[in-house]
Scaffold this motif. Structure first.
Motif, PDB file in Angstrom:
ATOM      1  N   MET A 121       0.847  -1.163   0.000  1.00  0.00           N
ATOM      2  CA  MET A 121       0.000   0.000   0.000  1.00  0.00           C
ATOM      3  C   MET A 121       0.905   1.243   0.000  1.00  0.00           C
ATOM      4  O   MET A 121       1.866   1.317   0.744  1.00  0.00           O
ATOM      5  N   SER A 122       0.542   2.210  -0.792  1.00  0.00           N
ATOM      6  CA  SER A 122       1.384   3.408  -0.885  1.00  0.00           C
ATOM      7  C   SER A 122       1.158   4.301   0.339  1.00  0.00           C
ATOM      8  O   SER A 122       0.162   4.189   1.051  1.00  0.00           O
ATOM      9  N   ASP A 123       2.103   5.181   0.559  1.00  0.00           N
ATOM     10  CA  ASP A 123       2.025   6.092   1.704  1.00  0.00           C
ATOM     11  C   ASP A 123       0.828   7.026   1.591  1.00  0.00           C
ATOM     12  O   ASP A 123       0.203   7.366   2.598  1.00  0.00           O
ATOM     13  N   ASN A 124       0.501   7.459   0.357  1.00  0.00           N
ATOM     14  CA  ASN A 124      -0.632   8.360   0.161  1.00  0.00           C
ATOM     15  C   ASN A 124      -1.946   7.688   0.559  1.00  0.00           C
ATOM     16  O   ASN A 124      -2.795   8.310   1.197  1.00  0.00           O
ATOM     17  N   LYS A 125      -2.097   6.432   0.164  1.00  0.00           N
ATOM     18  CA  LYS A 125      -3.339   5.724   0.516  1.00  0.00           C
ATOM     19  C   LYS A 125      -3.433   5.523   2.016  1.00  0.00           C
ATOM     20  O   LYS A 125      -4.511   5.621   2.600  1.00  0.00           O
ATOM     21  N   LEU A 126      -2.311   5.226   2.627  1.00  0.00           N
ATOM     22  CA  LEU A 126      -2.294   5.026   4.067  1.00  0.00           C
ATOM     23  C   LEU A 126      -2.667   6.329   4.789  1.00  0.00           C
ATOM     24  O   LEU A 126      -3.462   6.320   5.737  1.00  0.00           O
ATOM     25  N   VAL A 127      -2.150   7.441   4.345  1.00  0.00           N
ATOM     26  CA  VAL A 127      -2.470   8.738   4.939  1.00  0.00           C
ATOM     27  C   VAL A 127      -3.947   9.051   4.737  1.00  0.00           C
ATOM     28  O   VAL A 127      -4.637   9.533   5.644  1.00  0.00           O
ATOM     29  N   GLU A 128      -4.480   8.779   3.542  1.00  0.00           N
ATOM     30  CA  GLU A 128      -5.900   9.015   3.269  1.00  0.00           C
ATOM     31  C   GLU A 128      -6.778   8.173   4.192  1.00  0.00           C
ATOM     32  O   GLU A 128      -7.784   8.666   4.724  1.00  0.00           O
ATOM     33  N   LEU A 129      -6.422   6.910   4.377  1.00  0.00           N
ATOM     34  CA  LEU A 129      -7.191   6.045   5.272  1.00  0.00           C
ATOM     35  C   LEU A 129      -7.126   6.540   6.713  1.00  0.00           C
ATOM     36  O   LEU A 129      -8.133   6.533   7.428  1.00  0.00           O
ATOM     37  N   GLU A 130      -5.975   6.981   7.153  1.00  0.00           N
ATOM     38  CA  GLU A 130      -5.842   7.508   8.501  1.00  0.00           C
ATOM     39  C   GLU A 130      -6.677   8.779   8.677  1.00  0.00           C
ATOM     40  O   GLU A 130      -7.301   8.973   9.729  1.00  0.00           O
ATOM     41  N   GLU A 131      -6.715   9.626   7.650  1.00  0.00           N
ATOM     42  CA  GLU A 131      -7.530  10.839   7.713  1.00  0.00           C
ATOM     43  C   GLU A 131      -9.018  10.490   7.793  1.00  0.00           C
ATOM     44  O   GLU A 131      -9.775  11.098   8.559  1.00  0.00           O
ATOM     45  N   LYS A 132      -9.431   9.506   6.994  1.00  0.00           N
ATOM     46  CA  LYS A 132     -10.841   9.091   7.011  1.00  0.00           C
ATOM     47  C   LYS A 132     -11.209   8.498   8.366  1.00  0.00           C
ATOM     48  O   LYS A 132     -12.282   8.785   8.908  1.00  0.00           O
ATOM     49  N   ILE A 133     -10.337   7.693   8.921  1.00  0.00           N
ATOM     50  CA  ILE A 133     -10.596   7.094  10.232  1.00  0.00           C
ATOM     51  C   ILE A 133     -10.689   8.180  11.293  1.00  0.00           C
ATOM     52  O   ILE A 133     -11.583   8.168  12.147  1.00  0.00           O
ATOM     53  N   SER A 134      -9.791   9.144  11.231  1.00  0.00           N
ATOM     54  CA  SER A 134      -9.809  10.249  12.187  1.00  0.00           C
ATOM     55  C   SER A 134     -11.098  11.043  12.056  1.00  0.00           C
ATOM     56  O   SER A 134     -11.728  11.404  13.063  1.00  0.00           O
ATOM     57  N   TYR A 135     -11.513  11.319  10.834  1.00  0.00           N
ATOM     58  CA  TYR A 135     -12.757  12.047  10.588  1.00  0.00           C
ATOM     59  C   TYR A 135     -13.949  11.254  11.138  1.00  0.00           C
ATOM     60  O   TYR A 135     -14.831  11.819  11.796  1.00  0.00           O
TER      61      TYR A 135
END
Length: 69
Positions: free
Chosen positions: A1-15
């Protein structure tokens, strides 16, 4: 998994966690309001019952003719 996707998933989880916390607070406040309103209804009902018991029944209607007849 790329770093961008991981960051996006973390942002969605945080939201989603933030939104869940806000919804939990809304539900908590609604529960408090419901409890307060329920207590007010009980108190009002008790006052109405006490008033009706303390006042003599004046609503009794008789079929007697008035004295001037």
């Amino acid at each position: 998994m790329s770093d961008n996707k991981l960051v996006e998933l973390e942002e969605k989880i945080s939201y989603l966690q933030n939104m869940l916390d806000e919804l939990n607070m809304v539900i908590f406040r609604q529960g408090e309001k419901i409890e307060k309103l329920t207590n007010q209804i009980k108190e009002t009902n008790e006052k109405i019952i006490n008033q009706s018991q303390s006042q003599p029944e004046q609503s009794e209607v008789t079929d007697d003719k008035p004295p001037h007849y």
